[in-house]
Write a protein that holds these residues in place. Structure first.
Motif, PDB file in Angstrom:
ATOM      1  N   VAL A   1       0.837  -1.200   0.000  1.00  0.00           N
ATOM      2  CA  VAL A   1       0.000   0.000   0.000  1.00  0.00           C
ATOM      3  C   VAL A   1       0.871   1.250   0.000  1.00  0.00           C
ATOM      4  CG1 VAL A   1      -1.691   1.324   1.331  1.00  0.00           C
ATOM      5  CG2 VAL A   1      -1.940  -1.158   1.120  1.00  0.00           C
ATOM      6  N   LEU A   2       1.897   1.267   0.829  1.00  0.00           N
ATOM      7  CA  LEU A   2       2.778   2.431   0.912  1.00  0.00           C
ATOM      8  C   LEU A   2       3.526   2.672  -0.394  1.00  0.00           C
ATOM      9  CD1 LEU A   2       4.276   1.909   4.485  1.00  0.00           C
ATOM     10  CD2 LEU A   2       2.602   3.635   3.795  1.00  0.00           C
ATOM     11  N   ASN A   3       3.793   1.595  -1.129  1.00  0.00           N
ATOM     12  CA  ASN A   3       4.545   1.704  -2.382  1.00  0.00           C
ATOM     13  C   ASN A   3       3.639   1.772  -3.614  1.00  0.00           C
ATOM     14  OD1 ASN A   3       7.179   1.660  -1.255  1.00  0.00           O
ATOM     15  ND2 ASN A   3       7.017  -0.557  -0.974  1.00  0.00           N
ATOM     16  N   ALA A   4       2.350   1.974  -3.412  1.00  0.00           N
ATOM     17  CA  ALA A   4       1.418   2.040  -4.541  1.00  0.00           C
ATOM     18  C   ALA A   4       1.844   3.135  -5.517  1.00  0.00           C
ATOM     19  CB  ALA A   4       0.010   2.317  -4.032  1.00  0.00           C
ATOM     20  N   ASP A   5       1.562   2.910  -6.796  1.00  0.00           N
ATOM     21  CA  ASP A   5       2.004   3.874  -7.808  1.00  0.00           C
ATOM     22  C   ASP A   5       1.155   5.144  -7.773  1.00  0.00           C
ATOM     23  OD1 ASP A   5      -0.407   3.328  -9.160  1.00  0.00           O
ATOM     24  OD2 ASP A   5       0.530   1.851 -10.466  1.00  0.00           O
TER      25      ASP A   5
ATOM     26  N   SER B   1       1.567   7.684   1.618  1.00  0.00           N
ATOM     27  CA  SER B   1       2.127   7.027   0.444  1.00  0.00           C
ATOM     28  C   SER B   1       3.518   7.559   0.109  1.00  0.00           C
ATOM     29  CB  SER B   1       1.201   7.236  -0.755  1.00  0.00           C
ATOM     30  OG  SER B   1       1.811   6.782  -1.936  1.00  0.00           O
ATOM     31  N   ARG B   2       4.340   6.670  -0.410  1.00  0.00           N
ATOM     32  CA  ARG B   2       5.693   7.062  -0.813  1.00  0.00           C
ATOM     33  C   ARG B   2       5.733   7.609  -2.235  1.00  0.00           C
ATOM     34  NH1 ARG B   2       7.565   1.435   1.802  1.00  0.00           N
ATOM     35  NH2 ARG B   2       7.775   2.141   3.966  1.00  0.00           N
ATOM     36  N   ASN B   3       4.589   7.568  -2.915  1.00  0.00           N
ATOM     37  CA  ASN B   3       4.554   8.025  -4.307  1.00  0.00           C
ATOM     38  C   ASN B   3       3.444   9.050  -4.533  1.00  0.00           C
ATOM     39  OD1 ASN B   3       6.681   6.310  -5.474  1.00  0.00           O
ATOM     40  ND2 ASN B   3       5.307   4.633  -4.935  1.00  0.00           N
TER      41      ASN B   3
END
Length: 605
Positions: free
Chosen positions: A416-420, A453-455
């Motif tokens: 989830v955190l790395n979702a685009d 999020s990271r993105n």
């Protein structure tokens, strides 16, 4: 679904109808053998159908408008439970599951919402949109017992968390298409028989496994939220009694003789007693395998009998439920504490030895310890249980299994955190949609996911949407502060201005709202939203000429937005659209009058 499968049956019916429609309109000739290219084409067709169906239902499940409509349709069909106590109990259980349960929403899943409807069927269901429909008959049937209700709701939440509806539907489509193609090639079976075979196969091979998965996932979710781990087995025991002796619905009836339960052979849910036994075993394993229930009444600790449960109800024999809830309190304590110290054995001031905290989960256990004068015996059994764990490895086994589950959840959190960026943008759009519906809490929750999020692709726009969500929730000072930051961060993004304009609009500061909308128009003269917001405010101010001009520009830029234009403006903007609307209204009134007349005529009969 927890009990029956009306949702899945409706989906299956649609699948069958669709597939038959294809086969009837374009039948294939009987073939002695299928050539390689033909087989490959058919396989690709089935796979494409699976992917298309899965994508479609997943998209539906991630649509706030669809979630709102799910609730509306449920309420229209079944009505709302008018008993405030029912609703309060359900809300309390759901709130605890959501706040304390250990679970992770997938990035393309909406937060859970629910309602208690007025249906007389003993059931609950989770829609693809994560709307949980809870029937009044279920709440009453389980006697509003929080731990039993928690097991049901957590079961439904697991369906949503694992996106079972979408996956089951897609697999069912593929299975029906595949079997239909084989049958069209070989002409080996009557179509009616094929329908029956496919439906049976879907129930047993697709839906049934997900019910087991929901039972298991629901157990750990409700236990992690602090509920009694015996609640699941207790709910199954109660359901078995209700469906045999209390239900007024013939379709729900369950024969007490398992040998005559022919209906179960065609069910897409596991047999009730089997589910009870599996959930009882999960309860035992959760407590390091120390606690077991035998004969649905006798409670044992490491093979030594502690006490026998008795019925606590005047209406029916609920001994089995009581036994599981007493045993569940013991299992929870063994799970939560790695030594006897946590049990807090003590005198209760009335000459009885009791233990554990005096909360609801432990109430039945404490009651039966007094009744059986078993406090000292339990203390001795608990001491021996902990003393034997080093040799048996029971606690290490429990912790190892728990570690595996936690690792899976951690991996999902990372996903989830790395979702685009596309997925994060959809989260932001969903937050905005929740604000449109006045659900500020849901909007803010979505934005928390965006900021984590990271993105994240657009900080300024995210701040603006979060600011609007704060305003919808009543935090106007915080909303304006964040909206100002959004505009400062990106003064070329029209949505930073439009969101701040909406906040000013809520505050009644209309001139400031129009000033921000004017800035948005300067940035992008083709964005229809600016003209709509301006027209609404100008209409409120009584400035009809400006409102008409902005509504006209809205219609020019986006003709499909005609439904947003009030009659008094539409007539001047498009006589054709105005006349069509009046005609549609007249037809709707006529249809309503006819239906009302028919309904009242039927009642008089």
């Amino acid at each position: 679904m927890w009990k029956n499968s009306k949702w899945h049956k409706r989906l299956t019916a649609l699948i069958v109808m669709g597939a038959l429609g294809i086969s009837v309109t374009a039948p294939l000739p009987k073939a002695e053998a299928v050539d390689a290219w033909g087989a490959a084409a058919q396989a690709l067709g089935v796979y494409a159908a699976y992917k298309s169906s899965l994508a479609g239902i997943l998209a539906l499940g991630n649509d706030v408008n669809a979630q709102v409509q799910s609730r509306i349709q449920d309420v229209q069909k079944n009505g709302l439970d008018g008993n405030d106590n029912d609703v309060q109990v359900v809300n309390s259980v759901m709130a605890q599951l959501l706040a304390k349960g250990n679970y992770v929403l997938k990035v393309n899943s909406l937060p859970f919402v629910w309602a208690v409807n007025d249906s007389k069927d003993f059931n609950a269901a989770c829609y693809p949109t994560n709307y949980i429909s809870i029937n009044r008959a279920l709440v009453r049937g389980l006697n509003m017992e929080p731990d039993e209700l928690a097991s049901v709701f957590a079961h439904e939440m697991t369906h949503g968390l694992e996106q079972h509806s979408a996956k089951n539907y897609a697999q069912a489509v593929a299975q029906y298409m595949g079997m239909s193609m084989i049958n069209m090639d070989t002409n080996s079976m009557d179509w009616n028989k094929l329908n029956g075979l496919v439906n049976y196969s879907i129930a047993k091979n697709i839906t049934l496994p997900t019910e087991y998965e929901a039972d298991e996932g629901g157990f750990y979710l409700m236990a992690s939220a602090g509920f009694n781990p015996g609640g699941g087995a207790a709910a199954m025991a109660r359901m078995a009694y209700y469906l045999t002796y209390e239900t007024q619905n013939f379709l729900e009836y369950q024969d007490p003789d398992t040998k005559r339960q022919e209906r179960e052979s065609y069910s897409d849910h596991p047999e009730t007693k089997l589910r009870e036994d599996k959930l009882a075993q999960m309860m035992s394993d959760y407590g390091c395998a120390h606690v077991t229930v035998k004969d649905r009444k006798d409670i044992y600790v490491d093979g030594e009998k502690l006490l026998s449960a008795e019925s606590t109800s005047e209406d029916y024999d609920n001994t089995a439920e009581t036994a599981y809830l007493v045993a569940g309190a013991l299992a929870k304590a063994f799970h939560d504490y790695d030594s006897i110290t946590g049990w807090n054995f003590r005198q209760d001031g009335q000459g009885n030895l009791t233990c554990l905290s005096s909360d609801r989960v432990n109430a039945l256990l404490q009651q039966f310890l007094v009744k059986a004068q078993a406090g000292a015996k339990l203390q001795s059994l608990v001491e021996k249980a902990y003393a034997g764990e080093a040799a048996s490895g029971a606690r290490n086994k429990m912790l190892a299994e728990e570690s595996k589950r936690n690792q899976k959840l951690a991996e999902r959190r990372e996903e989830v955190l790395n979702a685009d960026g596309k997925a994060v943008k959809k989260l932001r759009e969903n937050a905005d949609a929740y604000s449109d519906y006045g659900q500020g809490d849901k909007a803010l929750a979505q934005m928390q996911r965006v900021f984590a999020s990271r993105n994240m692709d657009n900080l300024a726009e995210s701040q603006a949407i979060n600011a609007r969500a704060k305003a919808v929730s009543g935090d106007f000072a915080g909303a304006l502060s964040e909206a100002d930051k959004a505009v400062a961060a990106d003064n070329k993004n029209i949505y930073t201005y439009l969101n701040r304009a909406d906040i000013y609009h809520m505050l009644g500061e209309l001139d400031k709202a129009l000033a921000d909308i004017a800035q948005a128009k300067e940035i992008d003269k083709k964005n229809a939203v600016s003209y709509y917001l301006a027209a609404v405010i100008e209409d409120e101010q009584g400035n009809t000429e400006k409102a008409k001009a902005d509504f006209a520009e809205l219609y020019r830029l986006q003709p499909k937005a005609v439904s947003r234009i009030p009659d008094e403006y539409l007539q001047a903007i498009s006589q054709k659209e105005y006349e069509k609307r009046q005609k549609d209204k007249a037809e709707a009134r006529k249809k309503y009058a006819e239906e009302w007349k028919k309904a009242h005529k039927d009642k008089e009969k």
